[in-house]
Design a protein around this motif. Structure first.
Motif, short mmCIF file in Angstrom:
data_model
loop_
_atom_site.label_atom_id
_atom_site.label_comp_id
_atom_site.label_asym_id
_atom_site.label_seq_id
_atom_site.Cartn_x
_atom_site.Cartn_y
_atom_site.Cartn_z
N GLY A 175 56.69 124.19 30.85
CA GLY A 175 56.12 124.62 32.11
C GLY A 175 57.18 124.73 33.20
O GLY A 175 58.38 124.76 32.93
N VAL A 176 56.72 124.75 34.42
CA VAL A 176 57.62 124.87 35.58
C VAL A 176 57.73 123.52 36.27
O VAL A 176 56.71 122.90 36.61
N ARG A 177 58.95 123.06 36.46
CA ARG A 177 59.21 121.78 37.12
C ARG A 177 60.17 122.01 38.28
O ARG A 177 61.27 122.53 38.07
N ASP A 178 59.73 121.63 39.48
CA ASP A 178 60.53 121.83 40.69
C ASP A 178 60.95 123.29 40.82
O ASP A 178 62.09 123.60 41.22
N GLY A 179 60.05 124.18 40.45
CA GLY A 179 60.33 125.59 40.58
C GLY A 179 61.17 126.19 39.48
O GLY A 179 61.52 127.37 39.54
N VAL A 180 61.53 125.41 38.45
CA VAL A 180 62.40 125.88 37.38
C VAL A 180 61.62 125.88 36.06
O VAL A 180 61.05 124.86 35.68
N PRO A 181 61.56 127.00 35.32
CA PRO A 181 60.90 127.02 34.01
C PRO A 181 61.69 126.17 33.02
O PRO A 181 62.93 126.20 33.00
#
Length: 335
Positions: A52-58
């Motif tokens: 998923g996306v974490r802190d805006g990063v995939p």
């Protein structure tokens, strides 16, 4: 910790090629920073999933033996599919202990010790109770021990047969004397020994199951097809105090049954039967949950069961519960 995207990563490594490998076991190389102006890389090997996306990063996740590694997709520089991990064989002393526990849980009508070997006879009722357990040192040499196995079998009017772990030094010694897998044994000559933690299934939501200290008429009807003869009763219901007899379903109309026996920290599970109308409805899981709770109350930690490798349905059932193969044994007969 998520590996941050860094300059110099391959622009396509974290894209469609990565998506196609989700669910596979992979070797994934990713950048973790730099030192003295040179990039630093590391590898993660395990099953790949989308993070998923974490802190805006995939991100993606690699489930390694040491835990999950979360990697930012832009940091991935290379990924490739690798073969499944080779299962580590249980140490032979552990195999010997578990086989002896299972032998204690499934007692033969007549047993004679030959060093560490156990010669067993039960009028032909079940292979396990009529095969010599060949583990350890018989004390007289393998050739002489096998001659005694033949004599014991003739004395008790059963076929000469040895049960020994596949690939073990004891199996190799017996095979070197010309003994071969028993192709005529109907369940199949090779058996998978499966283990499952009691805690893993004890809380499974399921229908009520009663576990009695002795088998009733309903249990015998499902497991044995009717009242037992003397040999079957002595093997399945020896009255040692370690057995349990689980029955699922309403009184008078049981839907499943199983035999349990606790030995040290294991519950030996055998003779699992579910009526056709109740299959794939959770009855088998209910019986195993009851077995696990029954075992935990008696100090056990593990369920152990023996399944023919020619029984794909049985193997699939245990796999769904999360059981793993500890080892295999096979039946050998004179060539």
């Amino acid at each position: 910790m998520t590996a941050a995207p860094t300059p110099g990563s391959r622009p396509d490594a974290g894209g469609p090629a990565l998506d196609r490998l989700v669910g596979a076991r992979v070797a994934l190389r990713h950048r973790i920073g730099e030192r003295d102006g040179r990039p630093l890389f590391t590898d993660a090997v395990g099953v790949l999933s989308d993070g998923g996306v974490r802190d805006g990063v995939p991100t993606v996740i690699v489930a390694t033996r040491r835990g999950d590694v979360v990697v930012a997709r832009p940091a991935v520089v290379a990924v490739r599919e690798v073969p499944p991990a080779v299962r580590r064989r249980a140490p032979w002393p552990d195999v010997a202990r578990l086989e002896n526990l299972c032998a204690d849980a499934w007692p033969a009508v007549t047993e004679r010790r030959l060093g560490a070997w156990r010669l067993r006879a039960s009028g032909g009722f079940t292979g396990r109770a009529n095969a010599a357990l060949a583990i350890g040192d018989p004390g007289v040499g393998t050739a002489a021990a096998l001659a005694l196995v033949r004599g014991f079998a003739e004395e008790h009017a059963i076929a000469a047969r040895v049960l020994t772990p596949v690939g073990s030094p004891w199996s190799r010694a017996v095979e070197a004397e010309g003994w071969v897998p028993d192709a005529g044994y109907l369940p199949g000559p090779v058996v998978s020994v499966q283990v499952l933690a009691c805690d893993a299934v004890a809380d499974s939501p399921a229908e009520p199951v009663e576990v009695g200290a002795g088998p009733d008429t309903g249990w015998w009807g499902l497991v044995h097809g009717g009242p037992p003869d003397d040999v079957a009763r002595r093997v399945l219901a020896p009255g040692s105090g370690r057995e349990g007899y689980a029955v699922a379903g309403p009184p008078g109309s049981p839907t499943g049954a199983v035999r349990l026996a606790v030995v040290d920290d294991h519950v030996h599970v055998a003779r699992l039967v579910v009526v056709p109308a109740a299959r794939r409805a959770g009855t088998g899981t209910a019986l195993m949950a009851a077995a696990a709770r029954w075992g935990l109350a008696r100090g056990a930690r593990w369920l152990v069961m023996q399944v023919s490798t020619e029984n794909p349905g049985g193997l699939a059932f245990w796999a769904r519960l999360g059981a793993t193969e500890h080892h295999r044994y096979h039946y050998l007969v004179p060539g």
